[in-house]
Design an enzyme around this catalytic site. Structure first.
Site, PDB file in Angstrom:
ATOM      1  N   GLU A 202      -6.340  -1.118  15.386  1.00 46.97           N
ATOM      2  CA  GLU A 202      -6.982  -2.055  14.467  1.00 46.97           C
ATOM      3  C   GLU A 202      -6.019  -3.169  14.050  1.00 46.97           C
ATOM      4  O   GLU A 202      -4.875  -2.906  13.685  1.00 46.97           O
ATOM      5  CB  GLU A 202      -7.458  -1.319  13.211  1.00 46.97           C
ATOM      6  CG  GLU A 202      -8.111  -2.232  12.182  1.00 46.97           C
ATOM      7  CD  GLU A 202      -8.165  -1.622  10.801  1.00 46.97           C
ATOM      8  OE1 GLU A 202      -8.254  -2.391   9.820  1.00 46.97           O
ATOM      9  OE2 GLU A 202      -8.101  -0.382  10.687  1.00 46.97           O
TER      10      GLU A 202
ATOM     11  N   ARG B  39       0.828  -6.538  12.546  1.00 44.47           N
ATOM     12  CA  ARG B  39       0.205  -5.949  13.731  1.00 44.47           C
ATOM     13  C   ARG B  39       0.046  -6.974  14.845  1.00 44.47           C
ATOM     14  O   ARG B  39       0.070  -6.621  16.030  1.00 44.47           O
ATOM     15  CB  ARG B  39      -1.124  -5.302  13.354  1.00 44.47           C
ATOM     16  CG  ARG B  39      -0.931  -4.092  12.448  1.00 44.47           C
ATOM     17  CD  ARG B  39      -2.113  -3.169  12.408  1.00 44.47           C
ATOM     18  NE  ARG B  39      -1.786  -1.945  11.674  1.00 44.47           N
ATOM     19  CZ  ARG B  39      -2.520  -0.840  11.691  1.00 44.47           C
ATOM     20  NH1 ARG B  39      -3.628  -0.793  12.403  1.00 44.47           N
ATOM     21  NH2 ARG B  39      -2.150   0.220  10.993  1.00 44.47           N
TER      22      ARG B  39
ATOM     23  N   ARG C 106       2.242   1.150  10.129  1.00 43.49           N
ATOM     24  CA  ARG C 106       1.738   1.562   8.814  1.00 43.49           C
ATOM     25  C   ARG C 106       2.872   1.442   7.797  1.00 43.49           C
ATOM     26  O   ARG C 106       3.632   2.368   7.578  1.00 43.49           O
ATOM     27  CB  ARG C 106       1.203   2.997   8.880  1.00 43.49           C
ATOM     28  CG  ARG C 106       0.230   3.346   7.767  1.00 43.49           C
ATOM     29  CD  ARG C 106      -0.353   4.723   7.969  1.00 43.49           C
ATOM     30  NE  ARG C 106      -1.211   4.795   9.134  1.00 43.49           N
ATOM     31  CZ  ARG C 106      -2.512   4.478   9.134  1.00 43.49           C
ATOM     32  NH1 ARG C 106      -3.077   4.067   8.025  1.00 43.49           N
ATOM     33  NH2 ARG C 106      -3.227   4.583  10.236  1.00 43.49           N
TER      34      ARG C 106
ATOM     35  N   ARG D  51       0.841  -1.196   0.000  1.00 42.79           N
ATOM     36  CA  ARG D  51       0.000   0.000   0.000  1.00 42.79           C
ATOM     37  C   ARG D  51       0.877   1.246   0.000  1.00 42.79           C
ATOM     38  O   ARG D  51       1.821   1.348   0.781  1.00 42.79           O
ATOM     39  CB  ARG D  51      -0.940   0.010   1.208  1.00 42.79           C
ATOM     40  CG  ARG D  51      -1.923  -1.149   1.171  1.00 42.79           C
ATOM     41  CD  ARG D  51      -2.911  -1.135   2.305  1.00 42.79           C
ATOM     42  NE  ARG D  51      -3.730  -2.330   2.291  1.00 42.79           N
ATOM     43  CZ  ARG D  51      -4.600  -2.674   3.230  1.00 42.79           C
ATOM     44  NH1 ARG D  51      -4.759  -1.883   4.290  1.00 42.79           N
ATOM     45  NH2 ARG D  51      -5.306  -3.787   3.128  1.00 42.79           N
TER      46      ARG D  51
ATOM     47  N   SER E  61     -10.280  -6.155   9.959  1.00 43.57           N
ATOM     48  CA  SER E  61     -11.490  -5.486   9.501  1.00 43.57           C
ATOM     49  C   SER E  61     -12.295  -6.498   8.702  1.00 43.57           C
ATOM     50  O   SER E  61     -11.788  -7.076   7.739  1.00 43.57           O
ATOM     51  CB  SER E  61     -11.121  -4.277   8.631  1.00 43.57           C
ATOM     52  OG  SER E  61     -12.260  -3.512   8.322  1.00 43.57           O
TER      53      SER E  61
END
Length: 457
Positions: free
Chosen positions: A378, A420, A306, A291, A381
């Protein structure tokens, strides 16, 4: 992708749903675009019908030896034939404009999704407290990792720039263990089929899951080197002839690096008609994900939270419409099982209308406690998308009763983000001496190792 017929049938409901997303009413504009498309179709059909009728009249005139009339009719047929490409182009253009407009509008939220403009409107659904005493505070993962010399951001920056990391030794093995543990759990206990998909995909696959065109700037594209050089040469030649040409012209993208395995896994059913007996289909994959984080400048710049490249175990389900809500709850439970077995404290949040993803009808976020930041972050999801993605992919199924062909429903979720999870394990299982205890669920994957030692060992 939205169904224009459903919008026509109930424009007020469509506009109400968009208003919940913070958008202005669009049904009147969309119906007008569909009217223009229908008019273009009608014009092309009328011209074709006229040509067919004239052909019969020409035959009759020739049979009656009325050469003058036949010549007149043939002239009109010739004129209509000349106009046909223009009418067909107008029809294609009208359909393209409507499709592009429909493709740019986010999915309609389910009625039970809470209202809200951003993450502050999210609502806690449930939580799980670890059996271990929860650390109220502690060192952050990058402090622990850098102290051991097993997490190297400086080397990664020399190789690739910011938002990358090099893991070494026991930390690299721990990350690998997490991914393998998750795959084994989902395939042996949760009934998912493991898939090893390509991580380079075409435009059509990215469009199918709604990464394109809206989120193009968040993706990484890949060029075939030789083809790219050839395209640059063609562009240089064209620019010599026309200096005002767009510099981006002529350099077509060949592939996209997947931002998530949702893209290849969901597209496994694109352009297919499945039998209802085949549903549900459940796929899982452990892949690198890429990403650009174009919209995250300055956020979480320290550590692994991130990254441009990270590993994730993805869950994808393909279901019949009446089963998708039940499958959503099941998928959430499968993702939660990972954190329960790792004995990590987490909470589940129902995202509000303003914080949901573009393709989602309803989303649950799982947020794990990270004591280094003294907050929940988070880690998964899980979204139900209805037929929104299926329409973009033309993915359908044939019902057992009545044999009708309908669009499938698609769901996707993280089961979970490996990087994560590594952060959560390091921070929640840290010891005062800087070592990290390995959760019992992961020890078989670590050759029996029980802890990653700190710098003093």
């Amino acid at each position: 992708m939205h169904d224009i017929r459903a919008i026509r049938e109930n424009p007020e409901a469509f506009d109400r749903d968009l208003e919940r997303r913070g958008l202005s009413p669009l049904s009147a504009e969309l119906v007008a675009l569909d009217d223009a498309r229908k008019a273009a179709v009608s014009a092309a059909q009328a011209a074709q019908e006229r040509r067919n009728a004239l052909s019969k009249e020409i035959g009759a005139a020739k049979k009656a030896k009325d050469e003058a009339r036949a010549t007149e009719l043939m002239a009109e047929v010739a004129r209509l034939k000349e106009e046909a490409p223009e009418l067909e182009a107008a029809q294609a253009q009208a359909a393209k404009i409507l499709d592009e407009r429909l493709a740019a509008i986010p999915n309609r939220p389910k009625a039970e999704v809470p209202p809200g403009a951003d993450e502050h409107g999210n609502v806690e659904y449930r939580r799980f407290d670890a059996s271990r005493e929860r650390l109220a505070q502690g060192r952050q993962h990058f402090e622990l990792g850098e102290a051991t010399g097993l997490m190297d951001f400086e080397a990664a920056a020399r190789l690739s720039g910011s938002r990358f990391v090099v893991l070494k030794g026991q930390l690299a093995r721990l990350e690998r263990a997490l991914g393998q543990f998750m795959l084994d759990l989902h395939t042996t206990e949760h009934g998912y089929l493991e898939v090893a998909p390509p991580i380079l995909v075409r435009d059509e696959a990215m469009f199918g899951t709604a990464q394109l065109p809206k989120f193009e700037n968040d993706q990484f594209s890949v060029f075939n080197g030789l083809d790219y050089i050839k395209s640059l040469k063609r562009l240089a030649e064209t620019q010599r002839q026309d200096p005002d040409i767009d510099p981006a012209a002529g350099t077509d993208k060949n592939f996209w690096l997947v931002p998530t395995a949702e893209v290849p896994l969901t597209n496994l059913v694109r352009e297919n008609i499945l039998a209802e007996d085949e549903l549900p289909l459940r796929f899982t994959a452990l892949t690198p994900c890429f990403r650009a984080e174009a919209g995250a400048a300055g956020r979480d710049t320290r550590g692994m939270l991130r990254q441009h490249q990270f590993n994730k175990v993805e869950l994808v389900s393909i279901t019949a419409p009446e089963k998708s809500d039940e499958e959503h709850e099941r998928m959430l439970a499968c993702a939660e099982a990972v954190l329960k077995k790792l004995d990590l404290t987490y909470r589940v949040m129902t995202l509000c209308t303003g914080d949901m993803g573009f393709a989602s009808q309803k989303t649950y976020d799982i947020e794990v406690w990270v004591p280094g930041q003294q907050t929940f972050r988070e880690i998964s999801s899980c979204s139900v998308c209805g037929d929104f993605q299926a329409r973009r992919m033309n993915a359908r199924y044939r019902a057992k009763e009545g044999r009708a062909v309908n669009f499938v429903h698609t769901l996707n979720g993280s089961g979970v983000a490996v990087g994560r999870a590594l952060i959560a394990v390091m921070e929640n299982y840290q010891n005062p001496d800087g070592s990290v205890t390995i959760p019992s669920a992961l020890q078989p994957y670590m050759g029996g190792l029980t802890r990653i030692e700190g710098p003093n060992h």
